[in-house]
Design a protein around this motif. Structure first.
Motif, PDB file in Angstrom:
ATOM      1  N   TRP A  33      14.802  16.992  -4.960  1.00  0.00           N
ATOM      2  CA  TRP A  33      15.603  16.723  -3.766  1.00  0.00           C
ATOM      3  C   TRP A  33      17.095  16.912  -4.034  1.00  0.00           C
ATOM      4  CZ3 TRP A  33      14.042  15.590   1.151  1.00  0.00           C
ATOM      5  CH2 TRP A  33      12.670  15.326   1.342  1.00  0.00           C
ATOM      6  N   ASN A  34      17.792  17.353  -3.034  1.00  0.00           N
ATOM      7  CA  ASN A  34      19.257  17.321  -3.015  1.00  0.00           C
ATOM      8  C   ASN A  34      19.657  15.943  -2.484  1.00  0.00           C
ATOM      9  OD1 ASN A  34      21.968  17.494  -2.171  1.00  0.00           O
ATOM     10  ND2 ASN A  34      21.815  19.711  -1.919  1.00  0.00           N
ATOM     11  N   PRO A  35      20.524  15.203  -3.173  1.00  0.00           N
ATOM     12  CA  PRO A  35      20.894  13.874  -2.692  1.00  0.00           C
ATOM     13  C   PRO A  35      21.340  13.854  -1.235  1.00  0.00           C
ATOM     14  CG  PRO A  35      21.733  14.185  -4.903  1.00  0.00           C
ATOM     15  CD  PRO A  35      21.166  15.510  -4.470  1.00  0.00           C
ATOM     16  N   ALA A  36      21.995  14.891  -0.780  1.00  0.00           N
ATOM     17  CA  ALA A  36      22.490  14.921   0.596  1.00  0.00           C
ATOM     18  C   ALA A  36      21.354  14.967   1.618  1.00  0.00           C
ATOM     19  CB  ALA A  36      23.420  16.120   0.794  1.00  0.00           C
ATOM     20  N   ARG A  64       0.851  -1.182   0.000  1.00  0.00           N
ATOM     21  CA  ARG A  64       0.000   0.000   0.000  1.00  0.00           C
ATOM     22  C   ARG A  64       0.886   1.231   0.000  1.00  0.00           C
ATOM     23  NH1 ARG A  64      -5.306  -0.637   1.599  1.00  0.00           N
ATOM     24  NH2 ARG A  64      -5.889  -2.731   2.260  1.00  0.00           N
ATOM     25  N   HIS A  65       0.328   2.375  -0.424  1.00  0.00           N
ATOM     26  CA  HIS A  65       1.067   3.623  -0.290  1.00  0.00           C
ATOM     27  C   HIS A  65       1.254   3.921   1.194  1.00  0.00           C
ATOM     28  CE1 HIS A  65       0.775   4.338  -4.550  1.00  0.00           C
ATOM     29  NE2 HIS A  65      -0.553   4.273  -4.506  1.00  0.00           N
ATOM     30  N   GLY A  66       2.494   4.145   1.600  1.00  0.00           N
ATOM     31  CA  GLY A  66       2.795   4.369   2.998  1.00  0.00           C
ATOM     32  C   GLY A  66       3.123   5.828   3.292  1.00  0.00           C
ATOM     33  N   PRO A  67       3.880   6.065   4.364  1.00  0.00           N
ATOM     34  CA  PRO A  67       4.259   7.434   4.720  1.00  0.00           C
ATOM     35  C   PRO A  67       4.962   8.135   3.560  1.00  0.00           C
ATOM     36  CG  PRO A  67       4.878   5.889   6.448  1.00  0.00           C
ATOM     37  CD  PRO A  67       4.440   5.067   5.283  1.00  0.00           C
ATOM     38  N   ARG A  68       4.831   9.468   3.503  1.00  0.00           N
ATOM     39  CA  ARG A  68       5.455  10.211   2.410  1.00  0.00           C
ATOM     40  C   ARG A  68       5.983  11.544   2.910  1.00  0.00           C
ATOM     41  NH1 ARG A  68       1.085  11.763  -1.996  1.00  0.00           N
ATOM     42  NH2 ARG A  68       2.279  13.674  -2.197  1.00  0.00           N
ATOM     43  N   VAL A  69       6.985  12.017   2.228  1.00  0.00           N
ATOM     44  CA  VAL A  69       7.554  13.333   2.484  1.00  0.00           C
ATOM     45  C   VAL A  69       7.586  14.078   1.161  1.00  0.00           C
ATOM     46  CG1 VAL A  69       9.561  14.646   3.260  1.00  0.00           C
ATOM     47  CG2 VAL A  69       8.974  12.484   4.391  1.00  0.00           C
ATOM     48  N   ALA A 111      15.195  12.281   5.000  1.00  0.00           N
ATOM     49  CA  ALA A 111      13.823  12.002   4.589  1.00  0.00           C
ATOM     50  C   ALA A 111      13.502  10.511   4.747  1.00  0.00           C
ATOM     51  CB  ALA A 111      13.597  12.436   3.144  1.00  0.00           C
ATOM     52  N   VAL A 112      14.465   9.649   4.345  1.00  0.00           N
ATOM     53  CA  VAL A 112      14.249   8.211   4.482  1.00  0.00           C
ATOM     54  C   VAL A 112      14.122   7.827   5.951  1.00  0.00           C
ATOM     55  CG1 VAL A 112      15.305   5.941   4.154  1.00  0.00           C
ATOM     56  CG2 VAL A 112      15.306   7.600   2.288  1.00  0.00           C
ATOM     57  N   ALA A 113      14.945   8.433   6.797  1.00  0.00           N
ATOM     58  CA  ALA A 113      14.866   8.146   8.231  1.00  0.00           C
ATOM     59  C   ALA A 113      13.496   8.520   8.782  1.00  0.00           C
ATOM     60  CB  ALA A 113      15.967   8.904   8.972  1.00  0.00           C
ATOM     61  N   GLU A 114      12.944   9.615   8.324  1.00  0.00           N
ATOM     62  CA  GLU A 114      11.618  10.038   8.760  1.00  0.00           C
ATOM     63  C   GLU A 114      10.545   9.049   8.312  1.00  0.00           C
ATOM     64  OE1 GLU A 114       8.537  13.770   7.958  1.00  0.00           O
ATOM     65  OE2 GLU A 114      10.704  14.090   7.743  1.00  0.00           O
ATOM     66  N   LEU A 115      10.664   8.585   7.066  1.00  0.00           N
ATOM     67  CA  LEU A 115       9.703   7.618   6.547  1.00  0.00           C
ATOM     68  C   LEU A 115       9.766   6.300   7.314  1.00  0.00           C
ATOM     69  CD1 LEU A 115      10.188   8.192   2.710  1.00  0.00           C
ATOM     70  CD2 LEU A 115       8.269   8.971   4.110  1.00  0.00           C
ATOM     71  N   LEU A 116      10.973   5.813   7.566  1.00  0.00           N
ATOM     72  CA  LEU A 116      11.136   4.544   8.271  1.00  0.00           C
ATOM     73  C   LEU A 116      10.612   4.642   9.704  1.00  0.00           C
ATOM     74  CD1 LEU A 116      14.675   3.432   7.050  1.00  0.00           C
ATOM     75  CD2 LEU A 116      12.458   2.579   6.292  1.00  0.00           C
TER      76      LEU A 116
END
Length: 301
Positions: A276-279, A265-270, A284-289
């Motif tokens: 996005w800047n790669p850095a 399913r579609h989960g959390p999103r930012v 953002a990934v940490a927030e999603l996890l």
């Protein structure tokens, strides 16, 4: 014989042994006429014999039911077409397709050969697509001709296809593909009066005898939770007229337990609102996890 599938015509692939045999027998007990399809191959796909399918047909006839054996290869375009035509020729109609045929060639990914990958993908995934394709085309033709269609497809995935399984990368990939195929087929064939669902069963078969060895040896309270006959009631109901409101679903079934698998399913999103800047991606990934539930573990991990 009569029951919830009285008068329906059913094809069951891989019906010579194990789970498929139990499907065929239960459909017959519930009043269906059954095409018992099986190549009669070994656990890893070697050899070929018509005897397993014929023995199941004899069992059904001994119960007072009607059945016919078929030994066409479901991974062959013409063979799958002949399978569908066998039902139409023998019984005049087709109402239910149960895709069950398969085998395993287990190996860790770094040791797996190209042939072991190709064979398992072919038998499971292509072996589901081709009978589904030919049966679906038949039902579409009937629907377009104005004839009522109330048809069912039940595909066979696996817990390995839902969660993955160590040393079964080929099998897991094929079974995951079957789930996606089920969802697409449900969306495409619904307009023609066809429902498409899948099961992820756990039971004692030639393919699972090593995985479930300890559980198979110890039935509790006289109930053998690994008996392949435990899978057939759900599949038979999904093949009946009563299940017409259920489509695009995957059911896990083991022993006396039936559960509905809740897939991607579609989960959390930012949303940054800009590129996005790669850095910045790591934060953002940490927030999603942090917001998401932990994934279920891979079998055998």
């Amino acid at each position: 014989m009569g029951g919830i599938c009285d008068g329906r015509v059913v094809i069951v692939t891989g019906a010579g042994r194990g789970i498929g045999r139990e499907h065929a027998l239960e459909f017959a007990r519930q009043g269906a006429r059954v095409v018992v399809n099986d190549l009669g191959t070994g656990r890893e796909g070697g050899g070929r014999s018509g005897d397993p399918a014929l023995r199941v047909v004899e069992e059904i006839r001994a119960l007072g039911g009607r059945a016919i054996a078929n030994s066409d290869d479901v991974t062959d375009w013409d063979g799958a077409d002949r399978l569908v035509k066998t039902a139409l020729s023998a019984f005049g109609r087709l109402d239910v397709l149960v895709n069950n045929a398969g085998f395993v060639r287990d190996r860790m990914l770094v040791s797996m050969t190209e042939q072991e990958w190709d064979d398992v993908i072919r038998v499971h995934l292509k072996g589901h697509f081709l009978p589904l394709r030919h049966a679906g085309a038949h039902w579409r033709e009937l629907s377009k001709a104005g004839e009522p269609v109330d048809a069912r497809v039940i595909n066979t995935s696996s817990g390995a296809g839902l969660l993955g399984s160590v040393a079964q990368g080929n099998y897991s990939a094929a079974k995951a593909g079957i789930v996606a195929l089920t969802q697409v087929a449900a969306a495409e064939l619904g307009r023609y009066g066809v429902t498409v669902n899948a099961i992820a069963p756990a039971a004692r078969t030639r393919m699972t005898e090593e995985v479930f060895a300890t559980m198979m040896a110890r039935p509790e309270n006289g109930f053998d939770a690994m008996d392949p006959a435990n899978i057939a009631p759900l599949v038979t109901w999904l093949g009946s007229a009563a299940s017409g409101h259920v489509t695009g679903r995957v059911f896990e079934v083991e022993g006396g337990v039936v559960s509905l698998a809740d897939g991607w399913r579609h989960g959390p999103r930012v949303d940054r609102g800009a590129r996005w800047n790669p850095a910045d991606i790591g934060d953002a990934v940490a927030e999603l996890l942090a917001e998401a539930a932990d994934p279920e573990p891979v079998y055998g991990a």
